[in-house]
Design a protein around this motif. Structure first.
Motif, PDB file in Angstrom:
ATOM      1  N   GLY A  31      -9.207 -20.885  27.790  1.00  0.00           N
ATOM      2  CA  GLY A  31     -10.168 -21.456  28.723  1.00  0.00           C
ATOM      3  C   GLY A  31     -11.620 -21.298  28.303  1.00  0.00           C
ATOM      4  N   ILE A  81     -10.777 -28.855  22.951  1.00  0.00           N
ATOM      5  CA  ILE A  81      -9.659 -29.280  23.787  1.00  0.00           C
ATOM      6  C   ILE A  81      -8.797 -30.174  22.911  1.00  0.00           C
ATOM      7  N   LEU A 121      -8.437 -25.008  24.641  1.00  0.00           N
ATOM      8  CA  LEU A 121      -7.534 -25.464  25.695  1.00  0.00           C
ATOM      9  C   LEU A 121      -6.620 -26.470  25.027  1.00  0.00           C
ATOM     10  N   LYS A 172     -13.143 -29.698  34.587  1.00  0.00           N
ATOM     11  CA  LYS A 172     -13.027 -28.264  34.881  1.00  0.00           C
ATOM     12  C   LYS A 172     -13.317 -27.423  33.640  1.00  0.00           C
ATOM     13  N   TYR A 173     -12.864 -27.893  32.491  1.00  0.00           N
ATOM     14  CA  TYR A 173     -13.006 -27.132  31.246  1.00  0.00           C
ATOM     15  C   TYR A 173     -14.046 -27.744  30.310  1.00  0.00           C
ATOM     16  N   VAL A 200     -15.415 -25.667  27.328  1.00  0.00           N
ATOM     17  CA  VAL A 200     -14.503 -25.135  26.319  1.00  0.00           C
ATOM     18  C   VAL A 200     -14.851 -25.751  24.965  1.00  0.00           C
ATOM     19  N   THR A 227      -9.130 -32.324  34.579  1.00  0.00           N
ATOM     20  CA  THR A 227      -8.976 -31.166  33.704  1.00  0.00           C
ATOM     21  C   THR A 227     -10.141 -31.056  32.732  1.00  0.00           C
ATOM     22  N   HIS A 233      -3.425 -23.625  33.188  1.00  0.00           N
ATOM     23  CA  HIS A 233      -3.852 -24.648  34.148  1.00  0.00           C
ATOM     24  C   HIS A 233      -2.718 -25.635  34.380  1.00  0.00           C
TER      25      HIS A 233
END
Length: 138
Positions: free
Chosen positions: A64, A102, A68, A95-96, A99, A92, A43
């Motif tokens: 992902g 992170i 991440l 979007k994730y 997950v 970001t 990304h």
């Protein structure tokens, strides 16, 4: 007005001035590595100014799904303190959002600690965890 673009078509010539502006010489002295890093990232989210000049970027790696890793997040000095880094990070994270983990690694300054904590990150130390880095290939 800042314009945000996901996975932009940028060249190393577009990217290098940003890394130079913040003094990240590990990348600027190895432009081929920087080019490959961007090409192989999961990304990339870029911030462009009104003239179309790259003024901020977030680059992340991982699968992902379970992990991440935010590898780079930087904003050119004259555009700092305008919310660009926060916007790159928040877009970001949104979007994730599914997950599992992170993560990121940063310096131990109060400025960066405050920035990441204000964006919902927790120090690994407070979770009774430690992080390691292998430096044998440098």
């Amino acid at each position: 007005m800042i314009h945000y673009v996901e996975n932009p078509d940028v060249t190393v010539e577009d990217i290098l001035p940003l890394y130079e502006a913040v003094g990240w010489t590990n990348y600027t002295t190895k432009p081929e590595m920087l080019k490959a890093a961007f090409e192989n990232s999961l990304h990339v989210l870029a911030a462009f100014n009104e003239e179309g000049i790259l003024v901020g970027v977030l680059r992340a790696v991982g699968d992902g799904a379970s992990i991440l890793f935010i590898q780079d997040i930087l904003v050119t000095p004259e555009y700092q303190h305008q919310g660009i880094g926060t916007k790159l990070l928040q877009q970001t994270l949104e979007k994730y959002k599914n997950v599992y983990q992170i993560q990121l690694t940063t310096d131990n300054s109060m400025k960066t600690i405050s920035f990441y904590e204000s964006n919902g990150f927790t120090s690994l130390i407070s979770l009774n965890c430690v992080s390691f880095m292998y430096t044998g290939n440098q």
